[in-house]
Design a protein around this motif. Structure first.
Motif, PDB file in Angstrom:
ATOM      1  N   ILE A   1      -7.691  -3.735  -8.958  1.00 23.43           N
ATOM      2  CA  ILE A   1      -8.115  -3.010  -7.759  1.00 23.43           C
ATOM      3  C   ILE A   1      -8.999  -1.831  -8.127  1.00 23.43           C
ATOM      4  CG2 ILE A   1      -7.287  -1.534  -5.876  1.00 23.43           C
ATOM      5  CD1 ILE A   1      -4.886  -3.420  -5.619  1.00 23.43           C
ATOM      6  N   SER A   2      -8.627  -1.106  -9.184  1.00 29.90           N
ATOM      7  CA  SER A   2      -9.412   0.044  -9.626  1.00 29.90           C
ATOM      8  C   SER A   2     -10.819  -0.382 -10.049  1.00 29.90           C
ATOM      9  CB  SER A   2      -8.703   0.743 -10.791  1.00 29.90           C
ATOM     10  OG  SER A   2      -9.479   1.808 -11.282  1.00 29.90           O
ATOM     11  N   ALA A   3     -10.910  -1.469 -10.829  1.00 29.91           N
ATOM     12  CA  ALA A   3     -12.218  -1.970 -11.258  1.00 29.91           C
ATOM     13  C   ALA A   3     -13.034  -2.448 -10.063  1.00 29.91           C
ATOM     14  CB  ALA A   3     -12.032  -3.113 -12.257  1.00 29.91           C
TER      15      ALA A   3
ATOM     16  N   HIS B   1       1.974  -1.205  -0.184  1.00 24.98           N
ATOM     17  CA  HIS B   1       2.965  -1.271  -1.252  1.00 24.98           C
ATOM     18  C   HIS B   1       2.335  -0.977  -2.608  1.00 24.98           C
ATOM     19  CE1 HIS B   1       5.931  -3.162   1.417  1.00 24.98           C
ATOM     20  NE2 HIS B   1       4.958  -3.931   1.862  1.00 24.98           N
ATOM     21  N   ARG B   2       3.182  -0.570  -3.526  1.00 24.08           N
ATOM     22  CA  ARG B   2       2.755  -0.460  -4.920  1.00 24.08           C
ATOM     23  C   ARG B   2       2.626  -1.866  -5.493  1.00 24.08           C
ATOM     24  NH1 ARG B   2       2.950   4.431  -7.201  1.00 24.08           N
ATOM     25  NH2 ARG B   2       3.037   3.507  -9.279  1.00 24.08           N
ATOM     26  N   VAL B   3       1.748  -2.028  -6.467  1.00 29.74           N
ATOM     27  CA  VAL B   3       1.516  -3.340  -7.071  1.00 29.74           C
ATOM     28  C   VAL B   3       1.691  -3.240  -8.574  1.00 29.74           C
ATOM     29  CG1 VAL B   3      -0.017  -4.174  -5.243  1.00 29.74           C
ATOM     30  CG2 VAL B   3      -0.968  -2.846  -7.128  1.00 29.74           C
ATOM     31  N   SER B   4       1.628  -4.383  -9.245  1.00 26.88           N
ATOM     32  CA  SER B   4       1.819  -4.405 -10.695  1.00 26.88           C
ATOM     33  C   SER B   4       0.686  -3.674 -11.410  1.00 26.88           C
ATOM     34  CB  SER B   4       1.886  -5.850 -11.191  1.00 26.88           C
ATOM     35  OG  SER B   4       0.607  -6.466 -11.063  1.00 26.88           O
ATOM     36  N   HIS B   5       0.919  -3.347 -12.680  1.00 26.47           N
ATOM     37  CA  HIS B   5      -0.087  -2.632 -13.458  1.00 26.47           C
ATOM     38  C   HIS B   5      -1.383  -3.445 -13.559  1.00 26.47           C
ATOM     39  CE1 HIS B   5      -1.867  -0.029 -16.446  1.00 26.47           C
ATOM     40  NE2 HIS B   5      -1.979  -1.041 -17.296  1.00 26.47           N
ATOM     41  N   THR B   6      -1.256  -4.751 -13.787  1.00 28.97           N
ATOM     42  CA  THR B   6      -2.441  -5.603 -13.907  1.00 28.97           C
ATOM     43  C   THR B   6      -3.229  -5.618 -12.596  1.00 28.97           C
ATOM     44  OG1 THR B   6      -1.358  -7.032 -15.530  1.00 28.97           O
ATOM     45  CG2 THR B   6      -3.268  -7.941 -14.394  1.00 28.97           C
TER      46      THR B   6
END
Length: 211
Positions: A93-95, A83-88
């Motif tokens: 996850i990216s970090a 699923h897509r998740v919130s911006h925060t």
């Protein structure tokens, strides 16, 4: 479900078919659509956690006799459920992935540098998403690397492996091994361990596990 922080032993009788799925934290967050702190660590029926819409498509898979096909079908099924998740959460996850790829230690400072937040906020984000402190998560991931090395083949000197993985000394290395899988590194290499820990890459295990 969630980050396992102590050894678990399964006792079965008769014939049984078991399939386990080990997820990276960032994948688990997308899959469950909730922070891991809310489900970590728990033991529950999949239907209670995920609902019948998850479980109904899975049940027919276990009639498959081909293990490779079963794994492939399960992989496709899970990818469809991400699923897509919130911006925060996406930033976290990216970090998290950047730290993985760079081989950095999982401390709140290196995470904070990538999220552009202070140390306290970085620690809070870590615990909110994973249910663990950065230091505790680092202990788990470092042990996982130690376990992989130990089951890849014979280890000449445990002290050298402990040093390579950043342990303060061999005693700390052995302590983590016992804490997370309930045995010492030497017991693992000698085959004196439950079969599921040997992963089929070492000598045949003993007929019965005797610590």
């Amino acid at each position: 479900v969630g980050a396992q922080q102590e050894p678990v032993y399964w006792t079965m009788s008769g014939d049984a078919l078991a399939m386990g799925v080990r997820l990276k934290p960032e994948a688990a967050i997308r899959l469950f659509r909730m922070p891991l702190r809310e489900v970590s660590p728990i033991y529950t029926a999949a239907e209670d956690l995920l609902g019948s819409s998850w479980c109904e498509p899975i049940r027919p898979m276990f009639g498959c006799d081909d293990e490779d096909e079963l794994v492939e079908r399960m992989g496709r099924f899970l990818l469809m459920r991400l699923h897509r998740v919130s911006h925060t959460t996406e930033r976290f996850i990216s970090a998290f992935r950047q730290m993985h790829s760079a081989g950095l230690g999982f401390d709140h400072r290196s995470l904070g540098d990538r999220l552009y937040v202070c140390d306290r906020q970085a620690q809070r984000l870590f615990k909110e998403h994973l249910g663990l402190s950065p230091i505790h998560y680092h202990r788990i991931t470092r042990f996982r690397r130690a376990y992989d090395r130990a089951t890849d083949g014979p280890v000449a000197r445990w002290s050298d492996l402990a040093y390579d993985l950043g342990y303060a000394d061999q005693a700390h290395f052995i302590r983590d091994f016992k804490a997370f899988c309930g045995i010492t590194p030497t017991m693992l290499q000698d085959g004196r361990a439950p079969a599921f820990l040997l992963r089929g890459r070492l000598a045949s295990p003993l007929p019965a596990f005797r610590p």
